[in-house]
Design a protein around this motif. Structure first.
Motif, PDB file in Angstrom:
ATOM      1  N   ASP A 207       5.693  17.413  -2.099  1.00  0.00           N
ATOM      2  CA  ASP A 207       6.434  16.232  -1.949  1.00  0.00           C
ATOM      3  C   ASP A 207       5.588  15.051  -1.481  1.00  0.00           C
ATOM      4  O   ASP A 207       5.255  14.691  -0.374  1.00  0.00           O
ATOM      5  CB  ASP A 207       7.681  16.303  -1.067  1.00  0.00           C
ATOM      6  N   ALA A 208       4.916  14.131  -2.449  1.00  0.00           N
ATOM      7  CA  ALA A 208       3.973  13.374  -2.212  1.00  0.00           C
ATOM      8  C   ALA A 208       4.426  11.783  -2.173  1.00  0.00           C
ATOM      9  O   ALA A 208       5.249  11.482  -3.126  1.00  0.00           O
ATOM     10  CB  ALA A 208       2.918  13.429  -3.445  1.00  0.00           C
ATOM     11  N   ASP A 209       4.088  11.055  -1.206  1.00  0.00           N
ATOM     12  CA  ASP A 209       4.635   9.646  -1.215  1.00  0.00           C
ATOM     13  C   ASP A 209       3.432   8.855  -1.179  1.00  0.00           C
ATOM     14  O   ASP A 209       2.707   8.935  -0.429  1.00  0.00           O
ATOM     15  CB  ASP A 209       5.322   9.522  -0.074  1.00  0.00           C
ATOM     16  N   ILE A 210       3.322   7.876  -2.199  1.00  0.00           N
ATOM     17  CA  ILE A 210       2.176   6.811  -2.156  1.00  0.00           C
ATOM     18  C   ILE A 210       2.577   5.796  -1.194  1.00  0.00           C
ATOM     19  O   ILE A 210       3.635   4.872  -1.555  1.00  0.00           O
ATOM     20  CB  ILE A 210       1.987   6.598  -3.585  1.00  0.00           C
ATOM     21  N   ARG A 211       1.855   5.447  -0.232  1.00  0.00           N
ATOM     22  CA  ARG A 211       2.122   4.400   0.911  1.00  0.00           C
ATOM     23  C   ARG A 211       2.023   2.965   0.035  1.00  0.00           C
ATOM     24  O   ARG A 211       0.949   2.698  -0.660  1.00  0.00           O
ATOM     25  CB  ARG A 211       1.347   4.436   1.930  1.00  0.00           C
ATOM     26  N   SER A 212       3.302   2.085   0.111  1.00  0.00           N
ATOM     27  CA  SER A 212       3.039   0.907  -0.431  1.00  0.00           C
ATOM     28  C   SER A 212       2.437   0.617  -1.675  1.00  0.00           C
ATOM     29  O   SER A 212       1.840  -0.357  -1.968  1.00  0.00           O
ATOM     30  CB  SER A 212       2.563  -0.053   0.453  1.00  0.00           C
ATOM     31  N   PHE A 213       2.817   1.425  -2.724  1.00  0.00           N
ATOM     32  CA  PHE A 213       2.343   1.790  -4.078  1.00  0.00           C
ATOM     33  C   PHE A 213       2.313   0.205  -4.440  1.00  0.00           C
ATOM     34  O   PHE A 213       1.080  -0.246  -5.306  1.00  0.00           O
ATOM     35  CB  PHE A 213       2.810   2.478  -4.799  1.00  0.00           C
ATOM     36  N   PHE A 214       3.419  -0.397  -4.749  1.00  0.00           N
ATOM     37  CA  PHE A 214       3.477  -1.749  -5.648  1.00  0.00           C
ATOM     38  C   PHE A 214       2.788  -2.904  -5.015  1.00  0.00           C
ATOM     39  O   PHE A 214       2.191  -3.719  -5.864  1.00  0.00           O
ATOM     40  CB  PHE A 214       5.083  -2.061  -5.878  1.00  0.00           C
ATOM     41  N   GLN A 219      -5.472  -4.999  -9.066  1.00  0.00           N
ATOM     42  CA  GLN A 219      -5.366  -5.773 -10.219  1.00  0.00           C
ATOM     43  C   GLN A 219      -6.527  -5.509 -11.040  1.00  0.00           C
ATOM     44  O   GLN A 219      -6.240  -5.670 -12.545  1.00  0.00           O
ATOM     45  CB  GLN A 219      -4.895  -7.244  -9.896  1.00  0.00           C
ATOM     46  N   GLU A 220      -7.848  -5.508 -10.555  1.00  0.00           N
ATOM     47  CA  GLU A 220      -8.952  -5.444 -11.273  1.00  0.00           C
ATOM     48  C   GLU A 220      -8.810  -4.162 -12.138  1.00  0.00           C
ATOM     49  O   GLU A 220      -9.032  -3.913 -13.280  1.00  0.00           O
ATOM     50  CB  GLU A 220     -10.030  -5.458 -10.348  1.00  0.00           C
ATOM     51  N   TRP A 221      -8.451  -3.134 -11.526  1.00  0.00           N
ATOM     52  CA  TRP A 221      -8.359  -1.669 -12.143  1.00  0.00           C
ATOM     53  C   TRP A 221      -7.352  -1.716 -13.324  1.00  0.00           C
ATOM     54  O   TRP A 221      -7.271  -1.143 -14.241  1.00  0.00           O
ATOM     55  CB  TRP A 221      -8.217  -0.591 -11.105  1.00  0.00           C
ATOM     56  N   LEU A 222      -6.213  -2.237 -12.643  1.00  0.00           N
ATOM     57  CA  LEU A 222      -5.175  -2.165 -13.854  1.00  0.00           C
ATOM     58  C   LEU A 222      -5.388  -2.766 -15.023  1.00  0.00           C
ATOM     59  O   LEU A 222      -5.225  -2.397 -16.225  1.00  0.00           O
ATOM     60  CB  LEU A 222      -3.776  -3.137 -13.207  1.00  0.00           C
ATOM     61  N   ALA A 264       9.484  -8.792 -11.324  1.00  0.00           N
ATOM     62  CA  ALA A 264       8.651  -8.953 -12.560  1.00  0.00           C
ATOM     63  C   ALA A 264       9.325  -7.864 -13.583  1.00  0.00           C
ATOM     64  O   ALA A 264       9.156  -6.872 -13.345  1.00  0.00           O
ATOM     65  CB  ALA A 264       7.095  -9.113 -12.634  1.00  0.00           C
ATOM     66  N   VAL A 265       9.853  -8.147 -14.983  1.00  0.00           N
ATOM     67  CA  VAL A 265      10.237  -7.273 -15.614  1.00  0.00           C
ATOM     68  C   VAL A 265       9.037  -6.335 -16.114  1.00  0.00           C
ATOM     69  O   VAL A 265       9.366  -5.125 -16.367  1.00  0.00           O
ATOM     70  CB  VAL A 265      10.803  -7.988 -17.121  1.00  0.00           C
ATOM     71  N   ALA A 266       7.855  -6.943 -16.107  1.00  0.00           N
ATOM     72  CA  ALA A 266       6.695  -5.929 -16.546  1.00  0.00           C
ATOM     73  C   ALA A 266       6.024  -5.338 -15.560  1.00  0.00           C
ATOM     74  O   ALA A 266       5.420  -4.137 -15.848  1.00  0.00           O
ATOM     75  CB  ALA A 266       5.501  -7.001 -16.946  1.00  0.00           C
ATOM     76  N   SER A 267       6.616  -5.194 -14.251  1.00  0.00           N
ATOM     77  CA  SER A 267       6.038  -4.223 -13.212  1.00  0.00           C
ATOM     78  C   SER A 267       6.332  -2.787 -13.248  1.00  0.00           C
ATOM     79  O   SER A 267       5.069  -2.021 -13.198  1.00  0.00           O
ATOM     80  CB  SER A 267       6.813  -4.806 -11.700  1.00  0.00           C
ATOM     81  N   PRO A 268       7.434  -2.408 -13.733  1.00  0.00           N
ATOM     82  CA  PRO A 268       7.476  -1.023 -13.960  1.00  0.00           C
ATOM     83  C   PRO A 268       6.461  -0.426 -15.054  1.00  0.00           C
ATOM     84  O   PRO A 268       5.890   0.490 -14.810  1.00  0.00           O
ATOM     85  CB  PRO A 268       9.069  -0.771 -14.559  1.00  0.00           C
ATOM     86  N   LEU A 269       6.428  -1.093 -16.161  1.00  0.00           N
ATOM     87  CA  LEU A 269       5.217  -0.580 -17.114  1.00  0.00           C
ATOM     88  C   LEU A 269       3.877  -0.884 -16.465  1.00  0.00           C
ATOM     89  O   LEU A 269       3.177   0.261 -16.920  1.00  0.00           O
ATOM     90  CB  LEU A 269       5.321  -1.564 -18.363  1.00  0.00           C
ATOM     91  N   LEU A 270       3.628  -1.736 -15.969  1.00  0.00           N
ATOM     92  CA  LEU A 270       2.106  -1.944 -15.149  1.00  0.00           C
ATOM     93  C   LEU A 270       2.006  -0.786 -14.494  1.00  0.00           C
ATOM     94  O   LEU A 270       0.835  -0.335 -14.389  1.00  0.00           O
ATOM     95  CB  LEU A 270       2.282  -3.525 -14.684  1.00  0.00           C
TER      96      LEU A 270
END
Length: 392
Positions: A207-214, A219-222, A264-270
């Motif tokens: 059961d994995a939890d990514i800390r403060s993901f968003f 942004q550079e890698w994205l 942002a509407v785009a955040s989930p896709l990003l």
């Protein structure tokens, strides 16, 4: 839909069958290559994808499906006035305004004039993203949850661009990715996870939890990840504008090099693009090449559950995942990430070792338990958790 569990006479639990009986949206059909039960089904629901892609984007979808390495260099022309209008009409009428103070009703009064101007700005590059307005709402535990409110025109443009990008990325995303995707709901993810655990011999759950993901996304890698598929620099510039728009709180503007824009509407896709490259492709490859036994994977946005037949596989994957995330500015939460014995043999093996009942884990607000039905068959499923941490 998984509404919960039904108790048997012996106080164990039985799962309500999945909605799509006969063709469940389950991870079990995507086992490690070579294991029994791999039906070779495609990664995504093609029929749903075809139905959800507007006619003007059908050629983009077809090209994305057939040519997995193609970079799309002409996409902005799909952001038409009609698509902007559809995006506007899909927004909530009574949503709070952003920093511009513009409400849906005000914009509607001069809609066609506003859309003509907005479309011209987007196509010419004159469009500028505004900062997200931050406010706080109370949480059930008494703490405050930060909420980002984007300006109306930013919502319109983002929704239109996301629709265009979905035509590409819905052909790329893997079957075990469920969060914020067309035609996939939380209940689909819950059903898929329960079905996978029941039908695949797994004995351990990570059961994995990514800390403060968003807040931690690089942004550079994205942008680098997006450029694998998006060669239209006008689209990339739009994404950069949203990432750099910043947050306005109490009159002060803050801009960061990390994170996706709140509200942002785009955040989930990003976010899905980021984790597709950082986690999904890597985890699927690890499952095929490194695992000694069965592995199931399910991700809903940044909520990740991985099941293993062998404890040794689980511990190797856990460490490899930790290192993989660190390469891309992410980290597992040390207190919320855990490995537990869970599956059809968990109760027997734990009893043999003098341990208690199998542990439970929570996924999308449901507490997952394992037990037996009245007929003695192994079952696993979720009981909805209350906000105070109890069970309903």
């Amino acid at each position: 839909m998984m509404h919960g569990l039904e108790k048997s006479d012996s106080a164990v639990v039985a799962m309500k069958p999945a909605n799509n009986v006969g063709e469940p949206a389950a991870e079990w059909v995507e086992r490690r290559a070579g294991t029994k039960g791999n039906t070779g089904q495609p990664h995504t629901r093609r029929a749903q994808n075809r139905a959800s892609v507007p006619q003007g984007l059908e050629r983009v979808r077809q090209a994305a499906r057939q040519r997995k390495k193609e970079r799309f260099t002409a996409l902005l022309h799909h952001v038409t006035i009609d698509r902007l209008r559809e995006s506007f009409l899909a927004l909530k009428r009574n949503a709070a305004p952003g920093v511009d103070g513009v409400t849906w009703r005000y914009y509607e009064a001069g809609l066609e004039e506003h859309l003509q101007r907005l479309h011209a700005q987007v196509q010419s590059g004159a469009y500028r993203a505004l900062p997200v307005r931050r406010q706080y709402i109370p949480k059930p535990d008494g703490k405050q949850r930060p909420l980002g409110i984007a300006a109306l025109e930013d919502k319109i443009v983002q929704r239109a661009v996301v629709e265009v990008l979905n035509a590409i990325y819905e052909e790329d995303f893997l079957g075990f990715s469920y969060g914020f995707r067309p035609g996939r709901s939380q209940h689909d993810a819950l059903d898929a996870l329960a079905t996978a655990i029941i039908r695949t011999p797994v004995n351990w759950i990570l059961d994995a939890d990514i800390r403060s993901f968003f807040d931690s996304v690089s942004q550079e890698w994205l942008v680098r990840f997006m450029e694998h598929r998006i060669g239209d620099q006008r689209i990339i510039r739009l994404v950069r504008k949203w990432l750099k728009a910043g947050v306005l709180e109490d009159g002060e503007l803050s801009v960061s090099d990390t994170g996706t824009p709140q509200g942002a509407v785009a955040s989930p896709l990003l976010a899905n693009v980021y984790l597709h490259y950082v986690f999904d492709l890597w985890a699927n490859r690890w499952r095929r090449r490194e695992a000694k036994g069965n592995v199931i994977i399910l991700r809903y946005a940044d909520d990740i559950v991985v099941g293993f037949e062998h404890e040794a596989d689980a511990r190797r994957f856990w460490e490899a995942m930790r290192l993989r995330l660190e390469e891309f500015s992410l980290a597992l939460h040390p207190d919320k990430t855990r490995l537990l014995e869970f599956g059809r043999y968990a109760a027997v093996t734990r009893k043999r070792r003098g341990l208690g009942k199998p542990e439970t884990f929570t996924f999308l607000g449901f507490i997952f338990l394992c037990g037996k039905s009245r007929r003695g068959a192994f079952v696993a499923g979720g009981v909805q958790a209350r906000l105070d941490g109890g069970k309903e």
